[in-house]
Design a protein around this motif. Structure first.
Motif, PDB file in Angstrom:
ATOM      1  N   LYS A 288       1.717 -28.745  -6.807  1.00  0.00           N
ATOM      2  CA  LYS A 288       2.224 -30.050  -6.382  1.00  0.00           C
ATOM      3  C   LYS A 288       1.194 -31.166  -6.559  1.00  0.00           C
ATOM      4  O   LYS A 288       1.443 -32.311  -6.174  1.00  0.00           O
ATOM      5  N   SER A 289       0.055 -30.848  -7.130  1.00  0.00           N
ATOM      6  CA  SER A 289      -0.992 -31.853  -7.326  1.00  0.00           C
ATOM      7  C   SER A 289      -0.531 -32.946  -8.272  1.00  0.00           C
ATOM      8  O   SER A 289       0.238 -32.703  -9.208  1.00  0.00           O
ATOM      9  N   LYS A 290      -1.029 -34.154  -8.041  1.00  0.00           N
ATOM     10  CA  LYS A 290      -0.564 -35.315  -8.806  1.00  0.00           C
ATOM     11  C   LYS A 290      -1.507 -35.730  -9.933  1.00  0.00           C
ATOM     12  O   LYS A 290      -1.224 -36.684 -10.650  1.00  0.00           O
ATOM     13  N   GLY A 291      -2.597 -35.057 -10.081  1.00  0.00           N
ATOM     14  CA  GLY A 291      -3.498 -35.449 -11.161  1.00  0.00           C
ATOM     15  C   GLY A 291      -4.670 -34.510 -11.308  1.00  0.00           C
ATOM     16  O   GLY A 291      -4.838 -33.554 -10.526  1.00  0.00           O
ATOM     17  N   THR A 292      -5.503 -34.775 -12.299  1.00  0.00           N
ATOM     18  CA  THR A 292      -6.645 -33.913 -12.638  1.00  0.00           C
ATOM     19  C   THR A 292      -7.603 -33.741 -11.471  1.00  0.00           C
ATOM     20  O   THR A 292      -7.989 -32.615 -11.129  1.00  0.00           O
ATOM     21  N   PHE A 293      -8.013 -34.839 -10.857  1.00  0.00           N
ATOM     22  CA  PHE A 293      -9.003 -34.755  -9.786  1.00  0.00           C
ATOM     23  C   PHE A 293      -8.463 -33.963  -8.594  1.00  0.00           C
ATOM     24  O   PHE A 293      -9.178 -33.165  -7.986  1.00  0.00           O
TER      25      PHE A 293
END
Length: 487
Positions: free
Chosen positions: A39-44
């Motif tokens: 569910k992460s929204k980006g690379t970081f």
């Protein structure tokens, strides 16, 4: 909440490790991390979640290292203060997270904008990306396989029977599949519970059906000696004090056995040119058996030190010496010296040179030393060279907590089952014991006691599929991890 789930997941997984809380946790402990990562929204965010999970996992698994580094070692070798040990532990855990970043790298391939995500691809990606991290933990100067998911199931003898075919990675993949189903199928999670129930039924059924291991006519009768010499005595300047601690047993040991096995580092200096060694040689002659004893050896010409297992024949002569191949980073050698030079104070006695020969003794058995049981390749290579049973000698006197001893001993369970070889571990403080070729713990001696025991050790000659094709399995899993990240 975004970042709490990976931490919770890592702690829960660490609590499933040997000697901590409940192994049952392993069937659902990774699911919160897998769900949160997906569910992460980006690379970081993905990178940070991998870090938080891996750090909390390794911290919870290896918490027992804190008293070792902050109290036990500083009190014995007096080379650094306790607070430095605590800071070093925190840095060590940071280093141990490195292999897990392959999950993040593969995640960057999988969670690309053009990706159409479905349940099947998500389960396969999650399973094999994590499995690839456990594969990578075996390699490099900082390699360490503690905290693998499979470790939690070292007592699940029925499930261990997959090891002769896949090694421990097969067990980890099974665990990951169950966790992935729990993570990504909310409406069908009841099926995961059913699957876990079936797995435990299979485990129980197989364990009950495993045959009794018979000792054949060629079995060896061995004596093991748990010396229980305190580290303060062992690491003192007076070598005689170590000898005095074990001398009564050596003089009284008249059992009719073929082999006597003593632990690693019975002495912490090379004693071959000393009066003590000549006394030991006489004791060997009187015992009328072969001996294995651990102490460092020195090659004066090359000015090289080795952590060694010395094999003495019945005449008291040194027949062969095995020099440890997998050395403990920082304590036995300094990895990546240009980077870690400031940590040289962790050196216990000397930095050792890596051995280069997987020696088989008496054409029957091999000896590995301490940390080497964490690496499947060591036992595999011994078996390939003809070892019919396996021995590990170790110096676990640094550890105050039984959890550390259990986690170390669990690795011998896996090495026994992978190679279908009886495994004998002999420690100065424990755990000393015997594991049969199916991974069943046959017997252990009470820890932190002066004790000995005799065992009949059956000899085996067949090689397992895993023993023959482990490298193919490793490459295949890494290949599948990349494929399931791309398609």
């Amino acid at each position: 909440m975004n970042y709490i789930l990976p931490i919770f997941s890592g702690i829960l997984t660490g609590l499933a490790m040997p000697g901590n809380l409940f192994s049952f946790l392993i069937w659902f402990s990774v699911a919160p991390f897998l769900y949160s990562f997906s569910k992460s929204k980006g690379t970081f965010e993905r990178l940070l979640k991998v870090f938080l999970y891996a750090y909390s996992l390794m911290f919870t698994t290896l918490w027992w290292e804190i008293p070792v580094l902050s109290k036990n070692i500083p009190e014995v070798i007096n080379s650094f203060p306790g607070y430095i040990g605590i800071l070093s532990f925190l840095l060590m855990i940071l280093i141990l997270t490195i292999p897990y970043y392959i999950i993040w790298l593969l995640g960057e391939l999988y969670f690309r904008k053009s990706r159409v995500i479905n349940l099947k691809s998500l389960v396969l990606f999650s399973t094999f990306s994590y499995a690839s991290a456990e594969i990578l933990k075996q390699f490099g100067d900082l390699a360490f396989t503690g905290g693998n998911l499979s470790d939690a199931l070292y007592l699940h003898t029925g499930l261990l029977q997959i090891l002769p075919f896949t090694g421990t990675i097969g067990l980890s993949i099974l665990i990951l599949i169950v966790n992935s189903i729990l993570a990504f199928t909310r409406e069908k999670r009841k099926y995961a519970i059913v699957i876990i129930g079936i797995i435990y039924l299979i485990n129980f059924t197989i364990a009950e059906k495993l045959p009794f291991v018979k000792t054949n006519d060629n079995a060896m009768k061995v004596s093991v000696f748990q010396t229980n010499v305190p580290q303060e005595v062992k690491y003192s300047d007076n070598t005689w004090s170590s000898y005095v601690e074990i001398s009564n047993y050596l003089q009284e040991n008249n059992d009719n056995t073929d082999l006597l096995i003593l632990p690693e580092a019975v002495f912490i200096r090379d004693i071959r040119d000393t009066e003590i060694f000549r006394i030991i040689q006489e004791a060997v002659k009187l015992s009328e058996k072969n001996w294995i004893i651990g102490f460092p050896t020195v090659d004066l010409e090359k000015k090289e030190y080795y952590n060694s297992a010395i094999y003495l024949n019945k005449n008291g002569e040194i027949e062969k010496i095995y020099n440890k191949i997998k050395l403990m980073p920082f304590a036995e050698f300094l990895p990546y010296e240009n980077i870690f030079k400031i940590f040289s104070f962790f050196k216990l006695v000397n930095y050792y040179t890596q051995g280069n020969e997987y020696t088989v003794l008496d054409n029957k058995f091999s000896v590995q030393i301490c940390f080497e049981t964490y690496f499947p390749e060591v036992s595999r290579n011994f078996v390939k060279n003809g070892a019919q049973f396996l021995i590990a000698i170790t110096n676990d006197g640094w550890f105050s907590h039984k959890t550390a001893l259990i986690q170390h001993f669990s690795k011998s369970v896996f090495r026994a089952a992978e190679n279908r070889r009886t495994f004998v571990q002999v420690s100065n403080t424990g755990i000393t014991g015997v594991i049969d070729k199916y991974g069943r713990i046959v017997d252990t001696l009470p820890i932190k006691t002066y004790a000995s025991q005799n065992y009949y050790i059956p000899l085996e000659t067949k090689q397992t599929i895993y023993n023959k094709y482990a490298n193919v399995i490793i490459v295949l899993i890494l290949f599948l991890a990349i494929i399931f990240s791309l398609i």
